[in-house]
Design a protein around this motif. Structure first.
Motif, PDB file in Angstrom:
ATOM      1  N   ILE A  24       0.837  -1.195   0.000  1.00  7.37           N
ATOM      2  CA  ILE A  24       0.000   0.000   0.000  1.00  7.37           C
ATOM      3  C   ILE A  24       0.876   1.251   0.000  1.00  7.37           C
ATOM      4  O   ILE A  24       1.757   1.398   0.852  1.00  7.37           O
ATOM      5  CB  ILE A  24      -0.920   0.046   1.245  1.00  7.37           C
ATOM      6  N   ILE A  25       0.648   2.119  -0.972  1.00  4.36           N
ATOM      7  CA  ILE A  25       1.171   3.483  -0.978  1.00  4.36           C
ATOM      8  C   ILE A  25      -0.068   4.335  -1.206  1.00  4.36           C
ATOM      9  O   ILE A  25      -0.676   4.272  -2.276  1.00  4.36           O
ATOM     10  CB  ILE A  25       2.195   3.732  -2.103  1.00  4.36           C
ATOM     11  N   ASP A  26      -0.475   5.085  -0.206  1.00  2.00           N
ATOM     12  CA  ASP A  26      -1.742   5.812  -0.266  1.00  2.00           C
ATOM     13  C   ASP A  26      -1.908   6.600  -1.558  1.00  2.00           C
ATOM     14  O   ASP A  26      -1.052   7.394  -1.925  1.00  2.00           O
ATOM     15  CB  ASP A  26      -1.877   6.771   0.927  1.00  2.00           C
ATOM     16  N   VAL A  29      -0.860   2.935  -4.832  1.00  2.00           N
ATOM     17  CA  VAL A  29      -1.060   1.484  -4.817  1.00  2.00           C
ATOM     18  C   VAL A  29      -1.889   1.181  -3.582  1.00  2.00           C
ATOM     19  O   VAL A  29      -1.401   1.277  -2.466  1.00  2.00           O
ATOM     20  CB  VAL A  29       0.292   0.740  -4.708  1.00  2.00           C
ATOM     21  N   ASP A  30      -3.153   0.891  -3.772  1.00  2.00           N
ATOM     22  CA  ASP A  30      -4.001   0.527  -2.636  1.00  2.00           C
ATOM     23  C   ASP A  30      -5.250  -0.163  -3.154  1.00  2.00           C
ATOM     24  O   ASP A  30      -5.311  -0.571  -4.301  1.00  2.00           O
ATOM     25  CB  ASP A  30      -4.326   1.736  -1.752  1.00  2.00           C
ATOM     26  N   SER A  31      -6.246  -0.291  -2.315  1.00  3.77           N
ATOM     27  CA  SER A  31      -7.463  -0.999  -2.700  1.00  3.77           C
ATOM     28  C   SER A  31      -8.516  -0.055  -3.263  1.00  3.77           C
ATOM     29  O   SER A  31      -9.629  -0.470  -3.507  1.00  3.77           O
ATOM     30  CB  SER A  31      -8.026  -1.736  -1.486  1.00  3.77           C
ATOM     31  N   GLY A 113       4.840   3.707   2.884  1.00  2.00           N
ATOM     32  CA  GLY A 113       4.138   2.545   2.359  1.00  2.00           C
ATOM     33  C   GLY A 113       4.209   1.394   3.337  1.00  2.00           C
ATOM     34  O   GLY A 113       5.041   1.390   4.249  1.00  2.00           O
ATOM     35  N   THR A 114       3.316   0.427   3.151  1.00  2.00           N
ATOM     36  CA  THR A 114       3.328  -0.776   3.980  1.00  2.00           C
ATOM     37  C   THR A 114       3.228  -2.015   3.105  1.00  2.00           C
ATOM     38  O   THR A 114       2.529  -2.025   2.095  1.00  2.00           O
ATOM     39  CB  THR A 114       2.156  -0.802   4.995  1.00  2.00           C
ATOM     40  N   LEU A 115       3.935  -3.021   3.507  1.00  2.00           N
ATOM     41  CA  LEU A 115       3.869  -4.339   2.883  1.00  2.00           C
ATOM     42  C   LEU A 115       3.353  -5.290   3.944  1.00  2.00           C
ATOM     43  O   LEU A 115       3.954  -5.409   5.017  1.00  2.00           O
ATOM     44  CB  LEU A 115       5.251  -4.773   2.404  1.00  2.00           C
ATOM     45  N   THR A 116       2.221  -5.942   3.668  1.00  2.00           N
ATOM     46  CA  THR A 116       1.637  -6.886   4.614  1.00  2.00           C
ATOM     47  C   THR A 116       1.553  -8.251   3.953  1.00  2.00           C
ATOM     48  O   THR A 116       1.070  -8.369   2.831  1.00  2.00           O
ATOM     49  CB  THR A 116       0.228  -6.430   5.053  1.00  2.00           C
ATOM     50  N   MET A 117       2.037  -9.261   4.653  1.00  2.00           N
ATOM     51  CA  MET A 117       1.944 -10.640   4.176  1.00  2.00           C
ATOM     52  C   MET A 117       0.858 -11.350   4.973  1.00  2.00           C
ATOM     53  O   MET A 117       0.683 -11.086   6.164  1.00  2.00           O
ATOM     54  CB  MET A 117       3.284 -11.342   4.317  1.00  2.00           C
ATOM     55  N   ARG A 127       4.228  -7.377   8.715  1.00  2.00           N
ATOM     56  CA  ARG A 127       3.965  -6.064   8.110  1.00  2.00           C
ATOM     57  C   ARG A 127       5.223  -5.205   8.216  1.00  2.00           C
ATOM     58  O   ARG A 127       5.754  -5.000   9.301  1.00  2.00           O
ATOM     59  CB  ARG A 127       2.802  -5.348   8.772  1.00  2.00           C
ATOM     60  N   TRP A 128       5.668  -4.716   7.053  1.00  2.00           N
ATOM     61  CA  TRP A 128       6.806  -3.808   6.961  1.00  2.00           C
ATOM     62  C   TRP A 128       6.288  -2.405   6.681  1.00  2.00           C
ATOM     63  O   TRP A 128       5.379  -2.227   5.880  1.00  2.00           O
ATOM     64  CB  TRP A 128       7.731  -4.211   5.819  1.00  2.00           C
ATOM     65  N   THR A 129       6.892  -1.427   7.319  1.00  2.00           N
ATOM     66  CA  THR A 129       6.603  -0.027   7.028  1.00  2.00           C
ATOM     67  C   THR A 129       7.834   0.576   6.370  1.00  2.00           C
ATOM     68  O   THR A 129       8.946   0.449   6.889  1.00  2.00           O
ATOM     69  CB  THR A 129       6.258   0.745   8.316  1.00  2.00           C
ATOM     70  N   PHE A 130       7.618   1.195   5.221  1.00  2.00           N
ATOM     71  CA  PHE A 130       8.683   1.879   4.486  1.00  2.00           C
ATOM     72  C   PHE A 130       8.487   3.374   4.674  1.00  2.00           C
ATOM     73  O   PHE A 130       7.409   3.894   4.386  1.00  2.00           O
ATOM     74  CB  PHE A 130       8.610   1.550   2.991  1.00  2.00           C
ATOM     75  N   GLU A 131       9.509   4.062   5.138  1.00  2.00           N
ATOM     76  CA  GLU A 131       9.396   5.495   5.387  1.00  2.00           C
ATOM     77  C   GLU A 131      10.059   6.294   4.271  1.00  2.00           C
ATOM     78  O   GLU A 131      11.156   5.974   3.829  1.00  2.00           O
ATOM     79  CB  GLU A 131      10.048   5.857   6.722  1.00  2.00           C
ATOM     80  N   ASN A 132       9.356   7.349   3.853  1.00  2.00           N
ATOM     81  CA  ASN A 132       9.889   8.352   2.924  1.00  2.00           C
ATOM     82  C   ASN A 132      10.355   7.765   1.589  1.00  2.00           C
ATOM     83  O   ASN A 132      11.491   7.944   1.178  1.00  2.00           O
ATOM     84  CB  ASN A 132      11.023   9.136   3.588  1.00  2.00           C
ATOM     85  N   MET A 133       9.441   7.080   0.900  1.00  2.00           N
ATOM     86  CA  MET A 133       9.746   6.506  -0.409  1.00  2.00           C
ATOM     87  C   MET A 133       9.555   7.540  -1.505  1.00  2.00           C
ATOM     88  O   MET A 133       8.709   8.418  -1.408  1.00  2.00           O
ATOM     89  CB  MET A 133       8.807   5.335  -0.714  1.00  2.00           C
TER      90      MET A 133
END
Length: 168
Positions: A24-26, A29-31, A113-117, A127-133
């Motif tokens: 998810i990147i608001d 890339v999201d739902s 962004g977040t990556l959730t498995m 769940r990974w959180t990516f800061e400042n992409m």
């Protein structure tokens, strides 16, 4: 009577699968309806920069600084009301029509962004959180009149740091 030979170490283990994830990147890339769904991605990669210290008969290395490596994210290129990667991200700091470029030194141009498995039942495993992409490379895919494949957008994302969220 069954004898426990120590071979059931895997009982209760949940194997993570490569196809059960969401990135998810608001707004990009999201739902949501006007967002692009991901096709391929990566978990973070880190390299430790080290320094060598010379002793009399040997060299000793110490890790000094972590470096988070950029990663690839492939998105399905679908028709939306607007083009999320272009209109909601790239044009924030680069607008070729207006001849405007703002170097990405301000965090407002970077996105988290977040990556959730997930497991097979939809429970979160990681769940990974990516800061400042920000996108350090955008490839809008090639064209070919002899190929009827789906179009993609390939992003190389650079980020400041990532961390594993333990409260999922």
């Amino acid at each position: 009577m069954a004898i426990n030979m120590g071979l059931n170490w895997w009982q209760g283990a949940v194997f993570k699968r490569k196809f059960r994830w969401l990135f998810i990147i608001d707004g990009i890339v999201d739902s949501g309806v006007n967002a692009l769904p991901p096709e391929k991605g990566n978990r973070p990669n880190i390299t430790m920069k080290s320094a060598a210290f010379e002793h009399l008969i040997e060299t000793i290395n110490f890790p000094l600084k972590p470096e988070w490596k950029p990663f690839e994210l492939t998105l399905f290129d679908i028709k939306c009301k607007f083009w999320p990667v272009w209109d909601k991200w790239l044009k924030n700091f680069y607008d070729p029509e207006q001849g405007k470029f703002t170097p990405v030194v301000d965090a407002k141009y970077k996105k988290n962004g977040t990556l959730t498995m997930y497991d097979g039942c939809g429970e979160k495993l990681e769940r990974w959180t990516f800061e400042n992409m920000y996108p350090s490379e955008i490839n809008f895919d090639n064209l070919d009149m002899t190929d009827n494949a789906i179009m993609y957008i390939n992003l190389t994302l650079t980020y400041d740091r990532a961390y594993l969220d333990k409260n999922i």
